[in-house]
Write an enzyme that holds these catalytic residues in place. Structure first.
Site, PDB file in Angstrom:
ATOM      1  N   LYS A  13      19.868  -8.145  48.210  1.00  0.00           N
ATOM      2  CA  LYS A  13      20.252  -9.276  49.066  1.00  0.00           C
ATOM      3  C   LYS A  13      20.399  -8.856  50.531  1.00  0.00           C
ATOM      4  O   LYS A  13      20.150  -9.654  51.426  1.00  0.00           O
ATOM      5  CB  LYS A  13      21.521  -9.959  48.540  1.00  0.00           C
ATOM      6  CG  LYS A  13      21.283 -10.615  47.179  1.00  0.00           C
ATOM      7  CD  LYS A  13      21.900 -11.991  47.034  1.00  0.00           C
ATOM      8  CE  LYS A  13      21.306 -12.689  45.822  1.00  0.00           C
ATOM      9  NZ  LYS A  13      21.991 -13.882  45.371  1.00  0.00           N
ATOM     10  N   LYS A  54      11.183 -13.321  40.470  1.00  0.00           N
ATOM     11  CA  LYS A  54      11.748 -14.404  39.668  1.00  0.00           C
ATOM     12  C   LYS A  54      11.810 -15.718  40.440  1.00  0.00           C
ATOM     13  O   LYS A  54      11.880 -15.717  41.668  1.00  0.00           O
ATOM     14  CB  LYS A  54      13.125 -13.998  39.127  1.00  0.00           C
ATOM     15  CG  LYS A  54      14.254 -14.092  40.113  1.00  0.00           C
ATOM     16  CD  LYS A  54      15.599 -14.086  39.390  1.00  0.00           C
ATOM     17  CE  LYS A  54      16.698 -14.329  40.398  1.00  0.00           C
ATOM     18  NZ  LYS A  54      17.909 -14.853  39.889  1.00  0.00           N
ATOM     19  N   LYS A  78      16.241 -20.588  43.300  1.00  0.00           N
ATOM     20  CA  LYS A  78      16.556 -21.849  43.984  1.00  0.00           C
ATOM     21  C   LYS A  78      16.312 -21.748  45.481  1.00  0.00           C
ATOM     22  O   LYS A  78      15.934 -22.698  46.130  1.00  0.00           O
ATOM     23  CB  LYS A  78      18.039 -22.220  43.897  1.00  0.00           C
ATOM     24  CG  LYS A  78      18.696 -22.200  42.606  1.00  0.00           C
ATOM     25  CD  LYS A  78      20.142 -22.668  42.840  1.00  0.00           C
ATOM     26  CE  LYS A  78      21.056 -22.149  41.763  1.00  0.00           C
ATOM     27  NZ  LYS A  78      21.513 -20.770  42.009  1.00  0.00           N
TER      28      LYS A  78
END
Ligand code: AQP
Length: 335
Positions: free
Chosen positions: A116, A198, A201
């Site tokens: 992240k 993956k 959202k």
């Protein structure tokens, strides 16, 4: 709602956007099934979502929508405890205590922090670093027996167990050690445009993800443009054929068919027929959710009432553990 003989399962989902087909097939669909066999506690992880920047108005809206989406997917507030994380103040308080029980070295080794930070280099905040400590607090507050984990979450669960073990050793037994739970029907869904990463959202490319609120036409269109390969053969081979294998995984998760059955169903047919069949299966699966959501999101007072009930119950349960923890570490309890 609760049954003393049933084990406790706890899981959360961030209000970082409308849930994707990945969130649904990898998590929420299994959460619905687990309601029959476990005491399930599900929360909207709004505190965790603060590790990335979201416009405040958007965060509020997404939190309300995420709550409604869980209900639209079949999470039943009569069977499960459903709440918004920040509505139970115990999470933030426990998070700080867990911060103080976590070591810099172990937090530095978390791959999610590294991933992240690379994704948001302009906002590597302290919350992103201590995220696993807050998550450990979420789990330990409810003395959860099981936590459903995807492959990307196993490191956080290990961390939680390490912190709990250390705490129990230092201050005396308080926490139950949670175990990972691997739902049988869970599936890892990859991006339709880059099947090696993956489906997320927060992906900025709308063609890469299926939102569970997409209408039939949009779903069929997105599957039509999904990345495959030039072999024109429906065969499961995630290394050599990641795109086709991802579509097969989705089709299998929805229809219950095995990979062999899917291979023979589409033997001799082109990718056009295959993609249309996957798209149609997904559209049929998501239609009732979209309809439920459209109804629920209009009923603001019902959602607020359910959130309030969830918050009260969650606070009651979590406060029992938090009080024990405070006593053990020597915080003077307010009279
Ligand atoms: N692609 C996926 N396939 C299977 N399961 C998935 N999950 C997420 N993506 C997939 C599972 O959904 C649950 C809730 O996830 P989360 O919202 O807490 O965070 P996340 O894993 O970071 O999900 P996203 O969609 O990728 O969100 P953003 O874009 O905000 O980071 C978890 O159980 C997760 O494993």
């Amino acid at each position: 709602m609760e049954n003393e003989t049933k084990k406790i399962i706890l899981s959360g989902i961030q209000p970082t956007g409308v849930f994707t087909l990945g969130n649904y097939l990898g998590a929420v669909r299994s959460w619905k099934k687990m309601q029959e066999d476990y005491n399930c506690y599900y929360f909207i992880a709004d505190l965790h979502s603060m590790t990335i920047h979201i416009d405040p108005q958007k965060r509020r809206q997404q939190t309300r929508e995420a709550f409604a989406l869980l209900l639209a997917c079949g999470i039943d507030t009569e069977k499960s405890l459903v709440f918004v994380q920040s509505h139970n103040k115990c999470h933030a308080e426990m998070g700080w205590i867990m911060d103080c029980c976590s070591q810099f070295g172990e937090l530095s080794r978390m791959t999610q922090f590294k991933d992240k930070s690379a994704k948001h280099p302009d906002n590597i905040n302290a919350g992103l670093f201590t995220y696993p400590a807050l998550m450990a607090g979420d789990i330990l507050l409810y003395q959860a027996d099981y936590v459903p984990v995807g492959a990307d979450q196993t490191q956080h669960l290990e961390f939680t167990r390490d912190v709990a073990t250390r705490f129990n050793h230092t201050y005396g037994e308080v926490f139950k050690l949670p175990e990972g739970y691997f739902p049988k029907a869970g599936a890892r869904v990859m991006s339709l445009q880059d099947p090696t990463s993956k489906m997320s959202k927060s992906d900025t490319n709308p063609k890469a993800t299926i939102s569970i609120l997409d209408d039939e036409k949009t779903i069929l269109k997105k599957f039509k443009s999904a990345v495959t390969d030039s072999e024109a053969c429906v065969r499961f081979d995630p290394d050599k054929k990641p795109g086709v294998s991802n579509l097969m995984t989705i089709y299998s998760a929805i229809t219950g068919k095995t990979m062999e059955e899917i291979e023979s169903e589409f033997a001799g047919k082109g990718y056009g027929d295959f993609k249309a069949a996957v798209g149609q299966a997904v559209a049929d699966e998501l239609r009732p959710i979209r309809e439920n959501f459209a109804r629920l999101i209009q009923d603001r007072s019902y959602l607020e009432e359910e959130m309030k009930k969830g918050a009260e119950r969650a606070t009651y349960i979590a406060n029992k553990t938090l009080t024990k923890v405070k006593k053990r570490v020597g915080l003077l309890l307010a009279k």
